[in-house]
Design a protein around this motif. Sequence first.
Motif, PDB file in Angstrom:
ATOM      1  N   ARG A 246      16.619  -7.471 -15.946  1.00 49.55           N
ATOM      2  CA  ARG A 246      15.320  -8.043 -16.271  1.00 49.55           C
ATOM      3  C   ARG A 246      15.487  -9.564 -16.335  1.00 49.55           C
ATOM      4  O   ARG A 246      16.613 -10.062 -16.431  1.00 49.55           O
TER       5      ARG A 246
ATOM      6  N   HIS B  82      13.552 -13.438 -17.864  1.00 49.33           N
ATOM      7  CA  HIS B  82      12.546 -14.116 -18.676  1.00 49.33           C
ATOM      8  C   HIS B  82      12.487 -15.577 -18.256  1.00 49.33           C
ATOM      9  O   HIS B  82      13.526 -16.202 -18.007  1.00 49.33           O
TER      10      HIS B  82
ATOM     11  N   ASN C  22       5.329 -14.628  -9.367  1.00 46.93           N
ATOM     12  CA  ASN C  22       4.508 -13.502  -9.829  1.00 46.93           C
ATOM     13  C   ASN C  22       3.977 -12.665  -8.666  1.00 46.93           C
ATOM     14  O   ASN C  22       3.771 -11.460  -8.803  1.00 46.93           O
TER      15      ASN C  22
ATOM     16  N   HIS D 257       9.270 -10.916 -17.458  1.00 45.45           N
ATOM     17  CA  HIS D 257       8.288 -10.647 -18.511  1.00 45.45           C
ATOM     18  C   HIS D 257       7.575  -9.329 -18.187  1.00 45.45           C
ATOM     19  O   HIS D 257       8.214  -8.305 -18.050  1.00 45.45           O
ATOM     20  N   HIS D 258       6.267  -9.342 -17.989  1.00 43.94           N
ATOM     21  CA  HIS D 258       5.529  -8.090 -17.767  1.00 43.94           C
ATOM     22  C   HIS D 258       5.223  -7.840 -16.284  1.00 43.94           C
ATOM     23  O   HIS D 258       4.543  -6.871 -15.952  1.00 43.94           O
TER      24      HIS D 258
END
Length: 275
Positions: free
Chosen positions: A125, A127, A230, A251-252
């Motif tokens: 992941r 961030h 993104n 993040h998401h």
Amino acid sequence: MYVYVNGEILPKEQATVSVFDHGFMYGLGLFETFRMYNGKPFLLAEHLDRLSHSAEEVGISYSFSLHEVQKVLDELMMANGLRDAYVRWNVSAGAGGLGLQSGVYTTPTLIVYMKPLPTMPSSKRAHILSLRRNTPEGEKRWKSHHFMNNALAKQELFHDPQAEGIFLTKDGYLAEGIVSNLFWVKEGTVYTPSLSTGILNGVTRKFVIRLLEEQGTPVVEGLFTRTELNAADEVFVTNSIQEVVPITAVHHTMYQMSTVSDGLRQAYRKAVHEL
């Protein structure tokens, strides 16, 4: 762990440097991190070339042949009982007086660390860090002892220590990971931040770009924002120890693990096998 220090292989408890070493006092030191595969260092010439040029720019007189490097590595592997290993080849300015000097450092300290490989992640992941990437100390970023920016960024990830942090520049452009270079894919084209952002020109970064070009995959280097990231189809990071690591989420925002990063990993492994 056994460590090489200026011609000696010592147990880690006996490995020391002078308190007047300017690599310790003022951060005048450089290093390369690379990986051993069955006793062979991967992309060693490229790592040593970067180290040599960096040392010259910093003012450290340093030279070591590939044969001499391999001899040190062989001795360290035997001492540590390793064939696959993580290596840090470290050159600091050496002992000097109290205060900065303007001349060339002619007696550098050479330290070589070797340890077993850590567990390799199949994915990570990521961030976006609130701490911005600092600008290089000189005209370009060296792989140097100046690691406060990276260390503070790592502390920012205390809630997710297995994740990678992604730096933005002070102007808000995507830069690099704490210990990696950043890539993403959109509609078959691979994008990566330009060196003009002040990132490290990673040895693995350059190798991966070459692999992509050999495969006929377009690669675009430039100034990009989080908006482009993104909208990416897939994201991955690279470094010399972990090779090519897919990023599953920033993040998401979730990303797929598709053919580009998979193909790169296979091509990377083929190159290692040919070594």
